[in-house]
Design a protein around this motif. Sequence first.
Motif, PDB file in Angstrom:
ATOM      1  N   GLY A   8      31.896 -22.311  30.938  1.00 50.82           N
ATOM      2  CA  GLY A   8      33.240 -22.797  29.424  1.00 50.82           C
ATOM      3  C   GLY A   8      31.725 -22.804  28.517  1.00 50.82           C
ATOM      4  N   VAL A   9      31.439 -23.917  28.164  1.00 53.05           N
ATOM      5  CA  VAL A   9      29.771 -23.688  27.357  1.00 53.05           C
ATOM      6  C   VAL A   9      29.173 -22.061  27.457  1.00 53.05           C
ATOM      7  CG1 VAL A   9      27.890 -24.227  26.589  1.00 53.05           C
ATOM      8  CG2 VAL A   9      29.444 -25.810  27.552  1.00 53.05           C
ATOM      9  N   GLY A  10      29.076 -21.597  28.652  1.00 53.43           N
ATOM     10  CA  GLY A  10      28.842 -19.963  28.527  1.00 53.43           C
ATOM     11  C   GLY A  10      29.421 -18.813  27.772  1.00 53.43           C
ATOM     12  N   LEU A  11      30.865 -19.050  28.115  1.00 55.39           N
ATOM     13  CA  LEU A  11      31.858 -17.966  27.345  1.00 55.39           C
ATOM     14  C   LEU A  11      31.424 -18.302  26.238  1.00 55.39           C
ATOM     15  CD1 LEU A  11      34.369 -18.120  30.292  1.00 55.39           C
ATOM     16  CD2 LEU A  11      33.043 -16.964  30.051  1.00 55.39           C
ATOM     17  N   ARG A  12      31.989 -19.057  25.657  1.00 51.31           N
ATOM     18  CA  ARG A  12      32.282 -19.733  23.846  1.00 51.31           C
ATOM     19  C   ARG A  12      30.706 -19.530  24.059  1.00 51.31           C
ATOM     20  NH1 ARG A  12      35.384 -19.379  20.529  1.00 51.31           N
ATOM     21  NH2 ARG A  12      36.362 -21.550  21.932  1.00 51.31           N
ATOM     22  N   LEU A  13      29.064 -19.329  24.060  1.00 52.80           N
ATOM     23  CA  LEU A  13      27.904 -19.435  23.018  1.00 52.80           C
ATOM     24  C   LEU A  13      28.194 -17.625  23.701  1.00 52.80           C
ATOM     25  CD1 LEU A  13      25.394 -21.286  25.303  1.00 52.80           C
ATOM     26  CD2 LEU A  13      26.461 -21.842  22.973  1.00 52.80           C
ATOM     27  N   ALA A  14      28.671 -17.283  24.352  1.00 56.64           N
ATOM     28  CA  ALA A  14      29.057 -15.278  24.572  1.00 56.64           C
ATOM     29  C   ALA A  14      29.536 -14.759  23.164  1.00 56.64           C
ATOM     30  CB  ALA A  14      29.529 -15.105  25.879  1.00 56.64           C
ATOM     31  N   THR A  15      30.594 -15.949  22.486  1.00 56.38           N
ATOM     32  CA  THR A  15      31.589 -14.763  21.359  1.00 56.38           C
ATOM     33  C   THR A  15      31.050 -15.525  20.233  1.00 56.38           C
ATOM     34  OG1 THR A  15      32.319 -17.851  20.991  1.00 56.38           O
ATOM     35  CG2 THR A  15      33.680 -16.197  22.438  1.00 56.38           C
TER      36      THR A  15
ATOM     37  N   THR B 133      10.788 -26.886  23.288  1.00 57.10           N
ATOM     38  CA  THR B 133      11.894 -26.487  23.150  1.00 57.10           C
ATOM     39  C   THR B 133      13.186 -27.182  23.712  1.00 57.10           C
ATOM     40  OG1 THR B 133      11.168 -25.349  25.609  1.00 57.10           O
ATOM     41  CG2 THR B 133      13.591 -24.691  24.815  1.00 57.10           C
ATOM     42  N   PRO B 134      14.207 -27.632  21.904  1.00 55.36           N
ATOM     43  CA  PRO B 134      15.224 -27.823  22.269  1.00 55.36           C
ATOM     44  C   PRO B 134      15.979 -28.422  23.073  1.00 55.36           C
ATOM     45  CG  PRO B 134      14.958 -26.429  20.645  1.00 55.36           C
ATOM     46  CD  PRO B 134      14.141 -26.020  21.155  1.00 55.36           C
ATOM     47  N   TRP B 135      17.076 -29.478  23.223  1.00 54.58           N
ATOM     48  CA  TRP B 135      17.353 -29.855  24.843  1.00 54.58           C
ATOM     49  C   TRP B 135      19.303 -30.263  24.004  1.00 54.58           C
ATOM     50  CZ3 TRP B 135      17.173 -34.630  27.207  1.00 54.58           C
ATOM     51  CH2 TRP B 135      16.544 -35.505  27.499  1.00 54.58           C
ATOM     52  N   ILE B 136      20.508 -30.452  24.237  1.00 53.31           N
ATOM     53  CA  ILE B 136      21.426 -30.333  24.048  1.00 53.31           C
ATOM     54  C   ILE B 136      22.307 -31.160  26.131  1.00 53.31           C
ATOM     55  CG2 ILE B 136      23.709 -30.683  23.787  1.00 53.31           C
ATOM     56  CD1 ILE B 136      22.581 -28.335  21.892  1.00 53.31           C
ATOM     57  N   VAL B 137      22.746 -32.648  25.331  1.00 54.49           N
ATOM     58  CA  VAL B 137      23.664 -33.418  26.975  1.00 54.49           C
ATOM     59  C   VAL B 137      24.692 -32.709  26.517  1.00 54.49           C
ATOM     60  CG1 VAL B 137      23.865 -34.754  28.281  1.00 54.49           C
ATOM     61  CG2 VAL B 137      21.526 -34.028  27.846  1.00 54.49           C
ATOM     62  N   GLY B 138      26.154 -32.129  27.567  1.00 54.85           N
ATOM     63  CA  GLY B 138      26.972 -32.728  27.069  1.00 54.85           C
ATOM     64  C   GLY B 138      27.771 -32.643  28.373  1.00 54.85           C
ATOM     65  N   GLY B 139      29.443 -32.977  28.225  1.00 53.48           N
ATOM     66  CA  GLY B 139      29.912 -33.742  29.644  1.00 53.48           C
ATOM     67  C   GLY B 139      30.219 -34.819  28.933  1.00 53.48           C
ATOM     68  N   LEU B 140      31.335 -35.325  30.395  1.00 53.16           N
ATOM     69  CA  LEU B 140      31.884 -37.149  30.002  1.00 53.16           C
ATOM     70  C   LEU B 140      30.937 -37.987  29.429  1.00 53.16           C
ATOM     71  CD1 LEU B 140      35.070 -36.664  32.137  1.00 53.16           C
ATOM     72  CD2 LEU B 140      34.552 -36.128  29.534  1.00 53.16           C
ATOM     73  N   ALA B 141      30.117 -37.887  30.477  1.00 48.75           N
ATOM     74  CA  ALA B 141      28.995 -39.045  30.472  1.00 48.75           C
ATOM     75  C   ALA B 141      27.669 -38.691  29.372  1.00 48.75           C
ATOM     76  CB  ALA B 141      28.184 -38.678  31.806  1.00 48.75           C
ATOM     77  N   SER B 142      27.672 -37.647  28.315  1.00 49.01           N
ATOM     78  CA  SER B 142      26.381 -37.482  27.047  1.00 49.01           C
ATOM     79  C   SER B 142      26.867 -38.956  26.702  1.00 49.01           C
ATOM     80  CB  SER B 142      27.078 -36.242  27.208  1.00 49.01           C
ATOM     81  OG  SER B 142      27.737 -35.770  26.168  1.00 49.01           O
ATOM     82  N   GLU B 143      27.630 -39.359  25.943  1.00 53.86           N
ATOM     83  CA  GLU B 143      28.051 -40.436  25.294  1.00 53.86           C
ATOM     84  C   GLU B 143      27.313 -41.104  25.290  1.00 53.86           C
ATOM     85  OE1 GLU B 143      28.392 -41.616  21.583  1.00 53.86           O
ATOM     86  OE2 GLU B 143      29.341 -39.326  22.147  1.00 53.86           O
TER      87      GLU B 143
ATOM     88  N   THR C 214      33.554 -30.667  19.312  1.00 49.31           N
ATOM     89  CA  THR C 214      33.950 -29.470  18.325  1.00 49.31           C
ATOM     90  C   THR C 214      32.888 -28.016  18.390  1.00 49.31           C
ATOM     91  OG1 THR C 214      33.238 -29.656  16.056  1.00 49.31           O
ATOM     92  CG2 THR C 214      34.991 -30.215  17.009  1.00 49.31           C
ATOM     93  N   LYS C 215      33.579 -27.389  18.482  1.00 53.31           N
ATOM     94  CA  LYS C 215      33.023 -25.897  19.047  1.00 53.31           C
ATOM     95  C   LYS C 215      32.193 -25.394  17.795  1.00 53.31           C
ATOM     96  CE  LYS C 215      36.499 -22.659  18.236  1.00 53.31           C
ATOM     97  NZ  LYS C 215      38.078 -23.846  18.321  1.00 53.31           N
ATOM     98  N   GLU C 216      32.825 -25.625  16.553  1.00 51.79           N
ATOM     99  CA  GLU C 216      32.268 -25.739  14.800  1.00 51.79           C
ATOM    100  C   GLU C 216      31.110 -25.986  15.181  1.00 51.79           C
ATOM    101  OE1 GLU C 216      36.933 -24.959  15.117  1.00 51.79           O
ATOM    102  OE2 GLU C 216      35.317 -26.490  15.451  1.00 51.79           O
ATOM    103  N   ARG C 217      31.314 -27.974  15.371  1.00 51.87           N
ATOM    104  CA  ARG C 217      29.780 -28.643  14.630  1.00 51.87           C
ATOM    105  C   ARG C 217      29.177 -27.825  16.414  1.00 51.87           C
ATOM    106  NH1 ARG C 217      31.331 -34.178  16.134  1.00 51.87           N
ATOM    107  NH2 ARG C 217      29.705 -35.350  15.585  1.00 51.87           N
ATOM    108  N   LEU C 218      29.089 -27.461  17.162  1.00 49.00           N
ATOM    109  CA  LEU C 218      28.482 -27.261  17.893  1.00 49.00           C
ATOM    110  C   LEU C 218      27.254 -25.703  17.801  1.00 49.00           C
ATOM    111  CD1 LEU C 218      26.864 -27.632  21.455  1.00 49.00           C
ATOM    112  CD2 LEU C 218      28.928 -26.216  22.189  1.00 49.00           C
ATOM    113  N   HIS C 219      28.041 -25.084  17.261  1.00 51.60           N
ATOM    114  CA  HIS C 219      27.797 -24.019  16.976  1.00 51.60           C
ATOM    115  C   HIS C 219      26.727 -24.615  15.950  1.00 51.60           C
ATOM    116  CE1 HIS C 219      28.179 -19.758  15.719  1.00 51.60           C
ATOM    117  NE2 HIS C 219      26.543 -19.181  15.778  1.00 51.60           N
ATOM    118  N   GLU C 220      26.839 -25.256  15.034  1.00 56.89           N
ATOM    119  CA  GLU C 220      26.468 -25.591  13.641  1.00 56.89           C
ATOM    120  C   GLU C 220      24.836 -26.382  14.413  1.00 56.89           C
ATOM    121  OE1 GLU C 220      28.492 -28.537  11.431  1.00 56.89           O
ATOM    122  OE2 GLU C 220      29.985 -26.656  10.872  1.00 56.89           O
TER     123      GLU C 220
END
Length: 305
Positions: free
Chosen positions: A195-202, A258-268, A285-291
């Motif tokens: 899902g993230v990969g598909l969003r990043l492709a956009t 290298t910057p790294w981000i953790v997502g998913g239900l357990a990240s918080e 949100t996708k907007e904040r992720l893009h930022e």
Amino acid sequence: MSTTGRYRIQSVAEMTGVSAATLRAWERRYGLPAPRRSSSAYRLYSDRDVERIRRVRELCEAGMAPSEAARSVLATDEESAEAARVEADNDELAVQRILDAVDHFDPDRIEAAVKSSLFLGPAVTLFERVFRPALIQIGERWAAGQISVAQEHLAAEILGNTMRFLLRLVQPERARRQVVLACFADEEHTGPLYGVGLRLATWSIKSIVLGARTPPDAVRHMIDELRPDLVGLSATVTPSHERALALLDGYADACGPTPWIVGGLASESMREPLVARGGHVAPTTKERLHELIDTLCPLDSSAAD
């Protein structure tokens, strides 16, 4: 578009070029715009109201009578709302077809349901409106004992194969940024990665997916060989406290600068030790992720075409 009332009438008049007196007349005669009222009875116009007013003004400038212009804008809005309702119904029907096929433990029927959903929109929309809801509900049914592990695995495999195929199709040809996506070492659910990969492709960002149960050493090797701009990790099940700290130490060391981000239900639940080790929790949100991505790995403007 926001429907929250936020602008006073004089501000809207300046924004749209339509006088306050005309706005009041349109509201009285045609029911458009339809501002809300503050506790002091002032008219408060939303972004949607402003857009409608601009459309009416444009039609009037093109020679249409105000009454006809208002009716046209209202009719267009109703048609758009109806189209959105139909789209939502189609998405829900696609999800239900997949769930029914899983309930019947019928591989061919699951394949057919997934294939028929491919016509409902772009790949990222398909994931967000059909595949992700289906996977969530399948997981909930397994947790409730309504379906077996075999049914859950079969559905996840079929949906996973489809998402991998879609990601290959939409990968940007001339991506200027590259991201490595992987699951935590104890994590088996790969759906969020695609899902993230598909969003990043956009956003013209290429993804390299390492998949389930990826240990820190594998991330380190990938970084050493390919030098990605960013690493994205997924964790839907929270590890024990000791295990989480050990993994976070390992990923922080593997990623280095290298910057790294953790997502998913357990990240918080891991936010504090994660941030302390230089990582980032993925925004919701996708907007904040893009930022965040633009902040962590900005494009080199000197390299622009």
